[in-house]
Design a protein around this motif. Structure first.
Motif, PDB file in Angstrom:
ATOM      1  N   LEU A 176     106.890  99.846  69.485  1.00 53.85           N
ATOM      2  CA  LEU A 176     106.505 100.825  70.506  1.00 53.85           C
ATOM      3  C   LEU A 176     105.583 100.187  71.537  1.00 53.85           C
ATOM      4  O   LEU A 176     105.715 100.423  72.748  1.00 53.85           O
ATOM      5  N   LEU A 177     104.667  99.364  71.050  1.00 58.59           N
ATOM      6  CA  LEU A 177     103.746  98.677  71.968  1.00 58.59           C
ATOM      7  C   LEU A 177     104.537  97.877  73.007  1.00 58.59           C
ATOM      8  O   LEU A 177     104.254  97.948  74.213  1.00 58.59           O
ATOM      9  N   GLU A 178     105.535  97.151  72.527  1.00 62.79           N
ATOM     10  CA  GLU A 178     106.356  96.348  73.447  1.00 62.79           C
ATOM     11  C   GLU A 178     107.099  97.224  74.438  1.00 62.79           C
ATOM     12  O   GLU A 178     107.199  96.894  75.628  1.00 62.79           O
ATOM     13  N   GLN A 179     107.622  98.350  73.961  1.00 65.97           N
ATOM     14  CA  GLN A 179     108.340  99.268  74.858  1.00 65.97           C
ATOM     15  C   GLN A 179     107.414  99.833  75.921  1.00 65.97           C
ATOM     16  O   GLN A 179     107.790  99.945  77.091  1.00 65.97           O
ATOM     17  N   ILE A 180     106.203 100.205  75.512  1.00 65.66           N
ATOM     18  CA  ILE A 180     105.240 100.762  76.473  1.00 65.66           C
ATOM     19  C   ILE A 180     104.880  99.704  77.517  1.00 65.66           C
ATOM     20  O   ILE A 180     104.819  99.985  78.718  1.00 65.66           O
ATOM     21  N   ASN A 181     104.663  98.478  77.057  1.00 69.41           N
ATOM     22  CA  ASN A 181     104.335  97.407  78.015  1.00 69.41           C
ATOM     23  C   ASN A 181     105.485  97.150  78.980  1.00 69.41           C
ATOM     24  O   ASN A 181     105.268  96.943  80.175  1.00 69.41           O
TER      25      ASN A 181
END
Ligand code: ARG
Length: 250
Positions: free
Chosen positions: A222-227
């Motif tokens: 999720l962190l990667e998607q948000i970034n």
């Protein structure tokens, strides 16, 4: 062997819990909506408004996720994320090393700085003028941390900690405290919204800080998607549009 598989099961349960909601097309977000212009409740409609609210909704749009936002207590945000009640937090949260020990942060999405709010006529120009004074702060904010450091150094008499920004401001208005140490954009918005209040701010008083979206450490995907979504919003000009909407006229 048995022990190992139990451990495995527990670990994968935690992992799937961490990604359950957003895996099903919903991004469950928590904020504390007493932080205009980043997050506040529109008095007429009850809707959550602000820069952060627009940003996280735009991120949801890029990712094809329905964004559900709850307004909860500031001090409960990180515990609620760690409990798995939410996928992400957006609340003008400053990225600090202490918080990074508990949660992951997105790339910084906003550059901010602290200021001091004082009564008109008070002779305070910055953090160096607070000896003998009482500072009101929202508990466990960077304003609280700055005040606590000053107090430890003997450069501030006391710190009064409140659950909300508006209670901290009120403390100065009623004379229970001398100053509020708070994020500058929020001080500005408060003073604009309360022009009758006999208060002003003294401008930037510390090093710049950066806001990030907080995600559970077990949810790197999720962190990667948000970034990636943040980057896309910057590239497309949508980030700039949202920025101008909330900060352009200043
Ligand atoms: N930026 C400051 C911090 O992270 C204050 C944030 C307060 N946010 C809020 N929604 N009340 O400590």
């Amino acid at each position: 062997m048995k022990k190992l598989s139990v451990l495995f099961l527990a670990a994968s349960l935690v992992l799937s819990l961490g990604s359950l909601a957003w895996g099903q097309g919903v991004l469950k977000v928590a904020t504390e909506a007493g932080f205009m212009p980043f997050e506040y409740v529109d008095a007429a409609t009850g809707e959550l408004m602000g820069f952060d609210m627009d940003l996280i909704r735009a991120i949801g749009q890029v990712l094809g996720l329905e964004v559900q936002i709850d307004n909860i207590a500031w001090d409960g945000l990180i515990p609620a994320l760690l409990n798995g009640n939410y996928d992400a937090l957006i609340a003008g949260i400053t990225i600090t090393p202490e918080r990074q020990a508990a949660v992951d942060f997105s790339e910084p999405y906003f550059e901010s700085v602290l200021t001091v709010v004082v009564k008109d006529g008070a002779e305070v120009a910055g953090l160096d003028d607070l000896a003998g004074k009482i500072a009101a702060v929202q508990i466990n904010t960077t304003g609280d941390f700055a005040a606590s450091d000053l107090q430890d150094a003997g450069e501030l008499k006391g710190v009064s900690r409140y659950d909300t920004v508006s209670d901290a401001m009120q403390a100065v208005l009623i004379g229970a405290a001398d100053v509020v140490i708070i994020d500058l954009p929020v001080a500005k918005a408060y003073l604009d919204a309360n022009p009758q209040a006999p208060l002003h701010h003294v401008g930037p008083v510390a090093d710049n800080e950066f806001y990030g979206i907080a995600v559970n450490k077990n949810n790197k995907a999720l962190l990667e998607q948000i970034n990636a979504a943040l980057q896309q919003l910057k590239d497309s000009g949508t980030y700039e549009e949202i920025f101008q909407k909330w900060f352009g006229a200043n």
